[in-house]
Design a protein around this motif. Structure first.
Motif, PDB file in Angstrom:
ATOM      1  N   MET A 298      42.333  51.792  32.967  1.00 43.18           N
ATOM      2  CA  MET A 298      42.628  50.728  33.933  1.00 43.18           C
ATOM      3  C   MET A 298      43.502  51.289  35.038  1.00 43.18           C
ATOM      4  SD  MET A 298      43.549  47.226  31.859  1.00 43.18           S
ATOM      5  CE  MET A 298      43.668  46.052  33.188  1.00 43.18           C
ATOM      6  N   GLY A 299      43.265  50.830  36.257  1.00 42.57           N
ATOM      7  CA  GLY A 299      44.114  51.230  37.370  1.00 42.57           C
ATOM      8  C   GLY A 299      45.463  50.532  37.274  1.00 42.57           C
ATOM      9  N   LEU A 300      46.491  51.157  37.821  1.00 37.14           N
ATOM     10  CA  LEU A 300      47.841  50.609  37.737  1.00 37.14           C
ATOM     11  C   LEU A 300      47.959  49.181  38.283  1.00 37.14           C
ATOM     12  CD1 LEU A 300      50.725  51.083  36.806  1.00 37.14           C
ATOM     13  CD2 LEU A 300      51.213  52.086  39.051  1.00 37.14           C
ATOM     14  N   PRO A 301      47.351  48.860  39.431  1.00 36.07           N
ATOM     15  CA  PRO A 301      47.476  47.472  39.916  1.00 36.07           C
ATOM     16  C   PRO A 301      46.966  46.453  38.897  1.00 36.07           C
ATOM     17  CG  PRO A 301      46.568  48.875  41.631  1.00 36.07           C
ATOM     18  CD  PRO A 301      46.614  49.704  40.365  1.00 36.07           C
TER      19      PRO A 301
ATOM     20  N   ILE B 104      45.400  36.805  36.351  1.00 33.87           N
ATOM     21  CA  ILE B 104      44.718  38.088  36.478  1.00 33.87           C
ATOM     22  C   ILE B 104      43.457  37.871  37.309  1.00 33.87           C
ATOM     23  CG2 ILE B 104      43.619  37.784  34.212  1.00 33.87           C
ATOM     24  CD1 ILE B 104      43.825  40.874  33.886  1.00 33.87           C
ATOM     25  N   SER B 105      43.231  38.734  38.281  1.00 39.60           N
ATOM     26  CA  SER B 105      42.090  38.577  39.190  1.00 39.60           C
ATOM     27  C   SER B 105      40.779  38.914  38.484  1.00 39.60           C
ATOM     28  CB  SER B 105      42.269  39.494  40.399  1.00 39.60           C
ATOM     29  OG  SER B 105      42.197  40.853  39.994  1.00 39.60           O
ATOM     30  N   ASN B 106      39.683  38.503  39.099  1.00 35.62           N
ATOM     31  CA  ASN B 106      38.358  38.802  38.544  1.00 35.62           C
ATOM     32  C   ASN B 106      38.158  40.309  38.419  1.00 35.62           C
ATOM     33  OD1 ASN B 106      38.159  36.087  38.877  1.00 35.62           O
ATOM     34  ND2 ASN B 106      36.296  36.116  40.083  1.00 35.62           N
ATOM     35  N   LYS B 107      38.582  41.053  39.443  1.00 36.28           N
ATOM     36  CA  LYS B 107      38.434  42.513  39.443  1.00 36.28           C
ATOM     37  C   LYS B 107      39.162  43.105  38.231  1.00 36.28           C
ATOM     38  CE  LYS B 107      39.749  46.640  42.075  1.00 36.28           C
ATOM     39  NZ  LYS B 107      40.611  47.240  41.048  1.00 36.28           N
TER      40      LYS B 107
ATOM     41  N   ASN C 163      40.257  36.455  26.212  1.00 33.18           N
ATOM     42  CA  ASN C 163      39.149  35.499  26.123  1.00 33.18           C
ATOM     43  C   ASN C 163      38.755  34.947  27.491  1.00 33.18           C
ATOM     44  OD1 ASN C 163      38.916  35.832  23.371  1.00 33.18           O
ATOM     45  ND2 ASN C 163      40.197  34.083  22.865  1.00 33.18           N
ATOM     46  N   ASN C 164      39.753  34.654  28.335  1.00 34.99           N
ATOM     47  CA  ASN C 164      39.471  34.169  29.689  1.00 34.99           C
ATOM     48  C   ASN C 164      38.682  35.211  30.485  1.00 34.99           C
ATOM     49  OD1 ASN C 164      40.889  31.855  29.084  1.00 34.99           O
ATOM     50  ND2 ASN C 164      42.689  32.398  30.293  1.00 34.99           N
ATOM     51  N   CYS C 165      39.112  36.460  30.384  1.00 33.80           N
ATOM     52  CA  CYS C 165      38.426  37.535  31.105  1.00 33.80           C
ATOM     53  C   CYS C 165      37.014  37.736  30.574  1.00 33.80           C
ATOM     54  CB  CYS C 165      39.215  38.844  31.011  1.00 33.80           C
ATOM     55  SG  CYS C 165      40.661  38.871  32.088  1.00 33.80           S
ATOM     56  N   LEU C 166      36.879  37.693  29.271  1.00 30.83           N
ATOM     57  CA  LEU C 166      35.566  37.871  28.652  1.00 30.83           C
ATOM     58  C   LEU C 166      34.602  36.770  29.125  1.00 30.83           C
ATOM     59  CD1 LEU C 166      34.586  40.044  26.752  1.00 30.83           C
ATOM     60  CD2 LEU C 166      34.994  38.507  24.849  1.00 30.83           C
ATOM     61  N   ALA C 167      35.079  35.538  29.143  1.00 26.77           N
ATOM     62  CA  ALA C 167      34.263  34.413  29.596  1.00 26.77           C
ATOM     63  C   ALA C 167      33.884  34.578  31.064  1.00 26.77           C
ATOM     64  CB  ALA C 167      35.006  33.101  29.383  1.00 26.77           C
ATOM     65  N   LEU C 168      34.820  35.039  31.852  1.00 27.41           N
ATOM     66  CA  LEU C 168      34.615  35.229  33.286  1.00 27.41           C
ATOM     67  C   LEU C 168      33.565  36.308  33.544  1.00 27.41           C
ATOM     68  CD1 LEU C 168      36.008  34.229  35.978  1.00 27.41           C
ATOM     69  CD2 LEU C 168      37.196  36.415  35.924  1.00 27.41           C
ATOM     70  N   ILE C 169      33.665  37.400  32.795  1.00 25.32           N
ATOM     71  CA  ILE C 169      32.752  38.534  32.980  1.00 25.32           C
ATOM     72  C   ILE C 169      31.357  38.216  32.416  1.00 25.32           C
ATOM     73  CG2 ILE C 169      32.375  40.993  32.459  1.00 25.32           C
ATOM     74  CD1 ILE C 169      34.767  40.244  34.429  1.00 25.32           C
ATOM     75  N   ASP C 170      31.329  37.478  31.308  1.00 26.41           N
ATOM     76  CA  ASP C 170      30.051  37.138  30.691  1.00 26.41           C
ATOM     77  C   ASP C 170      29.244  36.135  31.497  1.00 26.41           C
ATOM     78  OD1 ASP C 170      30.344  38.869  28.641  1.00 26.41           O
ATOM     79  OD2 ASP C 170      30.823  37.383  27.110  1.00 26.41           O
ATOM     80  N   SER C 171      29.936  35.272  32.244  1.00 28.08           N
ATOM     81  CA  SER C 171      29.223  34.297  33.058  1.00 28.08           C
ATOM     82  C   SER C 171      29.513  34.569  34.531  1.00 28.08           C
ATOM     83  CB  SER C 171      29.650  32.870  32.680  1.00 28.08           C
ATOM     84  OG  SER C 171      31.050  32.753  32.821  1.00 28.08           O
ATOM     85  N   PRO C 172      28.718  35.441  35.129  1.00 25.50           N
ATOM     86  CA  PRO C 172      28.985  35.810  36.526  1.00 25.50           C
ATOM     87  C   PRO C 172      28.912  34.600  37.429  1.00 25.50           C
ATOM     88  CG  PRO C 172      26.921  36.785  35.723  1.00 25.50           C
ATOM     89  CD  PRO C 172      27.535  36.048  34.582  1.00 25.50           C
ATOM     90  N   SER C 173      29.849  34.525  38.347  1.00 33.43           N
ATOM     91  CA  SER C 173      29.865  33.401  39.273  1.00 33.43           C
ATOM     92  C   SER C 173      28.808  33.640  40.348  1.00 33.43           C
ATOM     93  CB  SER C 173      31.253  33.270  39.911  1.00 33.43           C
ATOM     94  OG  SER C 173      31.598  34.488  40.538  1.00 33.43           O
ATOM     95  N   PRO C 174      28.298  32.565  40.922  1.00 27.01           N
ATOM     96  CA  PRO C 174      27.296  32.714  41.981  1.00 27.01           C
ATOM     97  C   PRO C 174      27.875  33.538  43.131  1.00 27.01           C
ATOM     98  CG  PRO C 174      27.709  30.401  41.468  1.00 27.01           C
ATOM     99  CD  PRO C 174      28.686  31.208  40.681  1.00 27.01           C
ATOM    100  N   SER C 175      27.109  34.445  43.647  1.00 29.65           N
ATOM    101  CA  SER C 175      27.636  35.273  44.739  1.00 29.65           C
ATOM    102  C   SER C 175      27.781  34.443  46.011  1.00 29.65           C
ATOM    103  CB  SER C 175      26.741  36.479  44.968  1.00 29.65           C
ATOM    104  OG  SER C 175      25.407  36.075  45.095  1.00 29.65           O
ATOM    105  N   ALA C 176      28.848  34.694  46.703  1.00 29.33           N
ATOM    106  CA  ALA C 176      29.150  33.913  47.905  1.00 29.33           C
ATOM    107  C   ALA C 176      28.313  34.403  49.082  1.00 29.33           C
ATOM    108  CB  ALA C 176      30.621  34.048  48.231  1.00 29.33           C
TER     109      ALA C 176
END
Length: 96
Positions: A19-22, A37-40, A83-96
């Protein structure tokens, strides 16, 4: 908590290089303080893997600086962040 075991897990899995430091700081803040924590960084956390995530959180809790924190609360927050991150990554949000 077994320090040697966590150290070994971290070393064997190269956890500290994944993981990167940021993002490490973002994840740390979301678990040990109050922050999000951001999506990235969620993406980086999921790539890091649950084994590394757990070992790094437990290792951090061994630091005397964090003696005033409740380990059960921190572990719960780390699981929630994972768990929040896993859910976020598993269900990609619609691209803007």
């Amino acid at each position: 908590m077994a320090t040697k075991e966590n150290d070994q897990i971290i070393k064997e899995n190269n956890c500290e290089t994944k993981m990167g430091l940021p993002c490490v700081l973002e994840a740390f803040t979301s678990i040990f303080s109050t922050g999000s924590i951001s999506n990235k960084c969620c993406g980086e956390l999921v790539v890091l893997g649950k084994v590394c995530h757990s070992a790094l959180v437990k290792k951090t809790l061994e630091n005397p600086v964090f003696n005033d924190l409740n380990p059960a609360t921190i572990i719960a927050k780390s699981i929630q962040t994972w768990n929040n991150c896993l859910a976020l990554i598993d269900s990609p949000s619609p691209s803007a």
